[in-house]
Design a protein around this motif. Structure first.
Motif, PDB file in Angstrom:
ATOM      1  N   MET A 287      10.879   0.332   8.378  1.00  0.00           N
ATOM      2  CA  MET A 287      10.537   1.708   8.080  1.00  0.00           C
ATOM      3  C   MET A 287      11.535   2.325   7.107  1.00  0.00           C
ATOM      4  SD  MET A 287       7.698   2.161   9.516  1.00  0.00           S
ATOM      5  CE  MET A 287       7.521   3.915   9.186  1.00  0.00           C
ATOM      6  N   GLN A 288      12.823   1.958   7.225  1.00  0.00           N
ATOM      7  CA  GLN A 288      13.812   2.462   6.269  1.00  0.00           C
ATOM      8  C   GLN A 288      13.522   1.948   4.864  1.00  0.00           C
ATOM      9  OE1 GLN A 288      17.660   1.335   7.758  1.00  0.00           O
ATOM     10  NE2 GLN A 288      17.688   2.925   9.364  1.00  0.00           N
ATOM     11  N   ASP A 289      13.186   0.670   4.753  1.00  0.00           N
ATOM     12  CA  ASP A 289      12.884   0.094   3.431  1.00  0.00           C
ATOM     13  C   ASP A 289      11.638   0.751   2.822  1.00  0.00           C
ATOM     14  OD1 ASP A 289      15.031  -1.558   3.769  1.00  0.00           O
ATOM     15  OD2 ASP A 289      13.835  -3.308   4.383  1.00  0.00           O
ATOM     16  N   VAL A 290      10.641   0.978   3.646  1.00  0.00           N
ATOM     17  CA  VAL A 290       9.415   1.579   3.138  1.00  0.00           C
ATOM     18  C   VAL A 290       9.662   3.006   2.660  1.00  0.00           C
ATOM     19  CG1 VAL A 290       7.189   2.496   3.882  1.00  0.00           C
ATOM     20  CG2 VAL A 290       7.784   0.147   4.412  1.00  0.00           C
TER      21      VAL A 290
ATOM     22  N   ARG B 213       0.820  -1.201   0.000  1.00  0.00           N
ATOM     23  CA  ARG B 213       0.000   0.000   0.000  1.00  0.00           C
ATOM     24  C   ARG B 213       0.861   1.262   0.000  1.00  0.00           C
ATOM     25  NH1 ARG B 213      -4.260   2.595  -1.824  1.00  0.00           N
ATOM     26  NH2 ARG B 213      -5.156   4.076  -0.348  1.00  0.00           N
ATOM     27  N   LEU B 214       1.941   1.274   0.725  1.00  0.00           N
ATOM     28  CA  LEU B 214       2.785   2.461   0.814  1.00  0.00           C
ATOM     29  C   LEU B 214       3.584   2.707  -0.458  1.00  0.00           C
ATOM     30  CD1 LEU B 214       3.996   2.064   4.484  1.00  0.00           C
ATOM     31  CD2 LEU B 214       2.492   3.852   3.590  1.00  0.00           C
ATOM     32  N   GLN B 215       3.595   1.753  -1.374  1.00  0.00           N
ATOM     33  CA  GLN B 215       4.264   1.961  -2.654  1.00  0.00           C
ATOM     34  C   GLN B 215       3.293   2.412  -3.742  1.00  0.00           C
ATOM     35  OE1 GLN B 215       6.918  -1.242  -3.858  1.00  0.00           O
ATOM     36  NE2 GLN B 215       7.304  -1.779  -1.731  1.00  0.00           N
ATOM     37  N   VAL B 216       2.049   2.697  -3.362  1.00  0.00           N
ATOM     38  CA  VAL B 216       1.029   3.175  -4.292  1.00  0.00           C
ATOM     39  C   VAL B 216       0.665   4.612  -3.921  1.00  0.00           C
ATOM     40  CG1 VAL B 216      -1.336   2.867  -5.121  1.00  0.00           C
ATOM     41  CG2 VAL B 216       0.103   0.868  -4.674  1.00  0.00           C
ATOM     42  N   PRO B 217       0.648   5.545  -4.868  1.00  0.00           N
ATOM     43  CA  PRO B 217       0.272   6.925  -4.537  1.00  0.00           C
ATOM     44  C   PRO B 217      -1.157   7.000  -4.021  1.00  0.00           C
ATOM     45  CG  PRO B 217       1.264   6.791  -6.726  1.00  0.00           C
ATOM     46  CD  PRO B 217       0.998   5.388  -6.297  1.00  0.00           C
ATOM     47  N   HIS B 218      -1.344   7.686  -2.907  1.00  0.00           N
ATOM     48  CA  HIS B 218      -2.690   7.922  -2.397  1.00  0.00           C
ATOM     49  C   HIS B 218      -2.654   9.104  -1.438  1.00  0.00           C
ATOM     50  CE1 HIS B 218      -0.880   5.154   0.536  1.00  0.00           C
ATOM     51  NE2 HIS B 218      -1.724   5.656   1.446  1.00  0.00           N
ATOM     52  N   ARG B 219      -3.831   9.675  -1.214  1.00  0.00           N
ATOM     53  CA  ARG B 219      -3.914  10.940  -0.487  1.00  0.00           C
ATOM     54  C   ARG B 219      -3.534  10.798   0.976  1.00  0.00           C
ATOM     55  NH1 ARG B 219      -8.153  13.648   2.051  1.00  0.00           N
ATOM     56  NH2 ARG B 219      -9.679  12.080   1.425  1.00  0.00           N
ATOM     57  N   THR B 220      -3.825   9.669   1.582  1.00  0.00           N
ATOM     58  CA  THR B 220      -3.568   9.499   3.015  1.00  0.00           C
ATOM     59  C   THR B 220      -2.305   8.679   3.263  1.00  0.00           C
ATOM     60  OG1 THR B 220      -5.004   7.546   3.043  1.00  0.00           O
ATOM     61  CG2 THR B 220      -6.034   9.676   3.522  1.00  0.00           C
TER      62      THR B 220
ATOM     63  N   ARG C 275      12.390   4.271   1.533  1.00  0.00           N
ATOM     64  CA  ARG C 275      13.179   4.253   0.305  1.00  0.00           C
ATOM     65  C   ARG C 275      12.326   3.863  -0.903  1.00  0.00           C
ATOM     66  NH1 ARG C 275      16.098   0.568   1.615  1.00  0.00           N
ATOM     67  NH2 ARG C 275      15.269  -1.103   0.313  1.00  0.00           N
ATOM     68  N   THR C 276      11.536   2.836  -0.780  1.00  0.00           N
ATOM     69  CA  THR C 276      10.765   2.343  -1.934  1.00  0.00           C
ATOM     70  C   THR C 276       9.533   3.190  -2.236  1.00  0.00           C
ATOM     71  OG1 THR C 276       9.542   0.853  -0.448  1.00  0.00           O
ATOM     72  CG2 THR C 276      11.507  -0.019  -1.549  1.00  0.00           C
ATOM     73  N   ALA C 277       9.099   4.007  -1.265  1.00  0.00           N
ATOM     74  CA  ALA C 277       7.877   4.796  -1.475  1.00  0.00           C
ATOM     75  C   ALA C 277       8.154   6.171  -2.062  1.00  0.00           C
ATOM     76  CB  ALA C 277       7.137   4.959  -0.155  1.00  0.00           C
TER      77      ALA C 277
END
Length: 1116
Positions: free
Chosen positions: A192-195, A161-168, A197-199
């Motif tokens: 959290m570091q991986d997220v 989910r965090l790798q997909v653009p969204h408003r929230t 970076r990939t987001a």
């Protein structure tokens, strides 16, 4: 089953079905699940449908797991709402159908379908992740306390989910942080570091679009929101084009060393944005332009995906499914049907499947919504499919025959469709698309150029095509193609023929086409044809023909030059006329006749003593014992009612046209109470007219609210469901016309016939004549605005050769100022005038204060003045100056001078006719012009005036229960069938009328014929004496909030209200019929016991003794 269309329609329908299924069995719940599947099939990108589907399926899962209270301990949780209707067998079956795995899988499918809707996809994902977290909390390991597989699954969901653009995105990241702290604190920092970076790419993609999202959220209205969305879509398409360009450039050899980094979210976010635009009813769910744009975008993506497999194109819809949805939403869009057929052909569908698409298009009622354009677009695609199928070398052997029949049938269908839509005005397709396909088929497949040429020749006789240079050029080029397909000679240029020789390679038929084109005097571009004609003759024709061509072109050019001069002059004149008309329109005032306009139909006598606009008062206005008392009260009642009328005029008009809505497709058996209850939340209902349609399948209603704001809020029920019926709620504006100056005897049936060609009339509303019997107008409400528009075109037409009909849109805000001396304040009333005063005497006195336009005295029937005169001045100021003569002495009498005041109160309508020649002729006036009316209780009436009064009463009857919307002309037309009428007085204040016939026998005939006559649906007339009439009270209207009275239904199912005056006793037992019989010589009981005029003597009864006006027939 209903057929919902669009997201909002499906949601409303599913809500109704879920409510019904709550109290029913498992099969009803399964039906709702199937409906959700159908809804998702129609609207695959709808967030709200997916969310509703997932939540409903999850509720079924939880209800199946709930143990009934009877079999559980007191500590068990209470069942969910609606679980009480589940049986044990339903629960067992439900656990298999609505399993935990199926529920979670459905949540995942819903999220995948909407995750690229960056503005609102979090609504579904947040609900899903809370379900997952709840289940994880319920399944903790008894020893370790942690469900390792569940933690791993939810961590994966968060990372995705965090790798997909969204408003929230920030809220989702915070939620993931809390989850890791609770369930996997050891891996918190690394996760959290991986997220983060990939987001980065997802966050950047949203930041680029955030300004558009804010603009959409802050749009002040729907129009602004649509404009913002259009800009957003255009920008998103540029992003998609840039991403495709980057991918294409990376595939080249030169770019391998320096590859570009394409925006991998551009394509899915563009598709997600189109999903939002096309599923939201307030945006473009029914906008064929946006559907066409999306079709082009998706089609391009399919081609690019084949050329560049590395393109990231998730959720790219199937083209056939897309066009099926598009044509459902916009069935009038011919280009969508055309592309649907072409896509089916590309997909290799069987012939019968493509044919079913064509049948679906022709069966829709909306294909010709925008005229013949959509019809021609669809049929062009269908004929193109038939032609290409026949030309395919691998086609079936019957393909050519099928195409031959299909092409001719298509031409015939389009011709019939155009004639049905436009009648004789239809001239065909200006681009002759179907004909060109047929000609190509006949030329290339059938090898029959002569048959094709016959079609060209037929089209050349149609004025629409004969005046088009494009048609003649295409005709010419076709002839040249046929000419070129023959065996070629050694040279395309013909040599100069020697004596006695001719060249066989001359395209004479093509030359003839151009020559025929130049003979058309209204050809739109003859210059182009002349150019081609000369070039053709230079290239292919002999010198003689070329010489003829030069002469023809010269003559044609001169004719065209003169024509262009005339056209320019006409255009300049038209432009000048248009400017003048615009100036006149700007300066002119639009005036509409108001409902208060007095339109008189017959010679009417006003009984108001002070009215200057009526005729002099005549005798016999009332013919019973109460007449004298009523006359004494007349002035006082006139003043009081006049004040009421004026105060009523001062009140704001009821703006029914802007506070009403038209509701169609209601259930056929619906009641007024049910409709009122359904629309009650939107405002106070002033009035409701309910009609059952002629096909008995549905009903319609015209609902009037208290305000326009309430009516606007009721429009929210448009396309919502009333049980199984999908409502159509439209504004009631521009549906109602103000109609006046029709024939006085016109009734509802007459008006329906008059406007029959315009369209279906829903309702006709007649005004009350209680306070003004001179009114002759009504309000006609049509079902559609097109019908009302056609009806306005009848404004000013002559009806029956002498009535100039008025038919305008009803608008209470437009009121025409009254005209005339009375309305303009230029008329004064002078009382106390000496009987010996002459007209010149008054003119000389009042002429000192201004110019006297007219002067008239009121006189008795004998011609003797009664001491009142009316003086009309040229201006209002002159009339006001003349008031100085008030209380001045003239010829030994004090004058009373006052301004005349206008009053709309005209409670009576009197029409007179020729007196008959019966033995009981009407009496002549006495010396003073009055007729002495006898006392009604005096049985010893003497000869002279007393006897004459009795004779009038014997020839007079009363008609009772006359609705206050019926005018005197209609009553007269009903009564005069039974005999000659001397005088008729309409009394709406007593719900009836008095009729004086020329002879006594007519009274009996009329009493029998009129008794029980249904003058309007549900209203039957009664007959009686004048005494009985004056005992009645005026009609009382039922409350607008209740149906009131007895409900009846006419032939078309219209509910009408019965007599509101009827007492409870009258409803159960109607009054006895009073039969009036004539007597000989005008005396009751005849003379000497001889038979009366009808051949018998009525038996004397107590009733007759008590009331000499009513003689009832004896039992003998």
């Amino acid at each position: 089953m209903a057929t919902p269309l669009g997201e909002a329609d499906w949601i409303a329908y599913l809500d109704e079905q879920k409510l019904l299924a709550r109290s029913r069995d498992l099969e009803s719940r399964i039906k709702v699940v199937e409906l959700y599947k159908a809804a998702i099939g129609d609207e695959p990108g709808s967030l709200h449908l997916w969310l509703g589907y997932c939540q409903y399926f999850w509720s079924l899962f939880t209800e199946c797991q709930t143990v009934p209270p009877s079999s559980s301990s007191s500590a068990s949780p209470s069942p969910s709402p609606g679980t009480g209707s589940w049986t044990d067998d339903d629960r067992r079956l439900g656990r298999d159908l609505f399993s935990f795995d199926a529920a979670l899988s459905l949540w995942g499918d819903g999220y995948d379908a909407v995750k690229f809707r960056i503005s609102d996809s979090h609504e579904l994902w947040d609900r899903w992740i809370h379900v997952e977290l709840d289940q994880l909390a319920r399944t903790r390991h008894p020893t370790s306390g942690v469900n390792a597989s569940g933690v791993k699954r939810i961590s994966h969901l968060f990372r995705d989910r965090l790798q997909v653009p969204h408003r929230t995105w920030d809220e989702t990241s915070q939620m993931f942080s809390q989850f890791l702290t609770t369930y996997n604190n050891a891996a918190y920092e690394q996760e959290m570091q991986d997220v983060t970076r990939t987001a980065h790419e997802a966050k950047t993609a949203y930041e680029q679009r955030e300004a558009f999202e804010i603009g959409l959220a802050r749009a002040p209205d729907h129009d602004a929101e649509k404009e913002k969305m259009r800009q957003y879509l255009d920008w998103e398409m540029t992003q998609t084009a840039a991403a495709i360009s980057d991918v294409a450039s990376n595939s080249t050899a030169n770019a391998r060393h320096h590859p570009r980094q394409p925006d991998r979210f551009a394509i899915p976010l563009g598709l997600g944005l189109y999903a939002r635009a096309l599923t939201t009813s307030t945006l473009f769910a029914f906008d064929d332009e946006i559907w066409n744009n999306c079709a082009v975008h998706i089609s391009s993506l399919h081609r690019q995906a084949k050329a560049h497999p590395s393109l990231y194109t998730p959720l790219l819809p199937n083209m056939l499914d897309f066009f099926q949805r598009a044509t459902k939403h916009c069935p009038w869009a011919g280009p969508l049907w055309s592309r649907y057929i072409l896509t089916a052909e590309d997909a290799g569908l069987a012939f019968h499947n493509v044919e079913s698409i064509k049948h679906a298009a022709t069966n829709t009622k909306a294909l010709d919504k925008n005229g013949m354009t959509g019809v021609l677009d669809m049929y062009t695609a269908w004929c193109g499919f038939l032609k290409r199928t026949a030309m395919n070398p691998n086609a079936h052997e019957d393909a050519a025959d099928v195409a031959d029949v299909g092409l001719l049938a298509a031409l015939e269908d389009v011709e019939l469709w155009g004639k049905r839509l436009y009648k004789d005005m239809y001239q065909g397709d200006p681009n002759f698309r179907l004909e060109r396909i047929l000609i190509q088929f006949l030329t290339e497949v059938k090898g029959d150029p002569e048959a094709a040429r016959s079609h060209w020749d037929r089209m050349s006789r149609q004025s629409l095509l004969a005046n088009s240079y494009d048609f003649w050029l295409n005709y010419y080029l076709w002839e040249m193609v046929v000419y070129a397909s023959r065996t070629r000679g050694p040279s395309p240029t013909p040599p100069t023929p020697s004596a006695g020789t001719q060249n066989a390679r001359i395209p004479t038929l093509a030359t003839g086409v151009l020559q025929r084109a130049l003979t058309q005097k209204s050809l739109d571009w003859p210059e182009r044809i002349m150019e081609v004609y000369l070039q053709h003759c230079n290239d292919y024709e002999v010198s003689e023909t070329l010489h003829f061509a030069l002469d023809t072109v010269h003559k044609t050019r001169r004719r065209v030059e003169k024509r262009r001069v005339r056209e320019n002059a006409a255009a300049n004149a038209a432009y000048a006329t248009q400017l003048q008309a615009q100036n006149e329109t700007e300066n002119a005032k639009e005036i509409e006749q108001t409902p208060d306009v007095d339109v008189t139909s017959n010679t009417q006598d006003t009984t108001i003593p002070g009215s200057p606009s009526g005729a002099k008062r005549k005798r016999g206005e009332e013919t019973n014992e109460d007449a004298d008392a009523a006359s004494h009260k007349k002035v006082r009642s006139t003043e009081s009612h006049g004040d009421e009328a004026e105060s009523a005029d001062a009140k704001p008009k009821r703006d029914r046209e802007n506070t009403s809505v038209m509701v169609t497709n209601l259930p056929s058996d619906v009641t007024q109470t049910a409709v009122r209850k359904y629309f009650h939340p939107y405002g106070h209902i002033n009035n409701l007219v309910l009609h059952r349609e002629g096909d008995e399948k549905s009903s319609s209603a015209l609902i009037e609210f208290r305000s326009s704001e309430e009516a606007d809020s009721a429009l929210l029920r448009d396309q919502k469901y009333f049980n199984q019926s999908k409502l159509d709620v439209q504004p009631g504006t521009r549906l109602t016309l103000f109609v006046s100056n029709y024939p006085p005897t016109a009734d509802e049936a007459y008006l329906r016939r008059l406007f029959k060609h315009c369209g279906d009339i829903f309702n006709i509303r007649w005004p009350s004549l209680k306070y003004n019997t001179h009114r002759r107008f009504c309000y006609v409400s049509f079902r559609t605005t097109d019908a009302s528009r056609k009806a306005t075109l009848m404004d000013g037409t002559m009806v029956e050769g002498k009535y100039k009909l008025q038919s305008k849109y009803s608008d209470p805000s437009h009121k025409k100022d009254r005209e005339g001396a009375l309305a303009e304040g230029r008329e004064v009333r002078v009382k106390g005038v000496h009987p010996s005063t002459e007209e010149n005497d008054l003119r000389s006195i009042f002429g000192k204060y201004g110019k006297v336009v007219s002067l008239r005295f009121l006189t008795k029937l004998s011609g003797q003045p009664i001491g009142t005169a009316y003086v009309v001045f040229q201006t209002k100021e002159q009339a006001e100056n003349a008031l100085q003569l008030d209380k001045t002495k003239f010829k030994s009498q004090l004058l009373e001078v006052e301004l005349c005041k206008e009053s709309n109160y005209r409670p009576l309508a009197t029409s007179r006719g020729e007196r008959g020649t019966s033995d009981t002729a009407s009496p002549a006036p006495s010396a003073d012009g009055d007729v002495t009316m006898a006392d009604g209780d005096d049985d010893d009436e003497q000869a002279g005036a007393g006897n004459k009064g009795v004779e009038i009463r014997e020839r007079t009857m009363a008609i009772l229960d006359v609705p206050d919307t019926i005018n005197d002309a209609r009553v007269r037309s009903l009564a005069e069938k039974y005999g000659s009428i001397v005088k008729l007085v309409l009394r709406p204040d007593h719900a009836g009328a008095t009729v004086e016939f020329a002879d006594v026998a007519a009274v009996g005939r009329a009493s029998l014929g009129i008794e029980g006559y249904e003058i309007i649906p549900g209203r039957k007339l009664r007959t009686g004496s004048v005494r009985e009439l004056f005992a009645e009270k005026g009609e009382k209207k039922p409350s607008s909030n209740h149906s009131g009275g007895r409900n009846n239904k006419d032939k078309d199912g219209t509910k009408t209200t019965g007599n509101a005056n009827a007492t409870a006793k009258e409803k159960w037992m109607p009054p006895p019929v009073a039969v009036r019989r004539p007597v000989l010589g005008g005396r009751r009981g005849g003379r000497g016991g001889r038979m009366g005029a009808l051949g018998f003597v009525a038996a004397a009864t107590a009733t007759a003794a008590a009331n000499p006006d009513v003689i009832r027939m004896s039992a003998e």
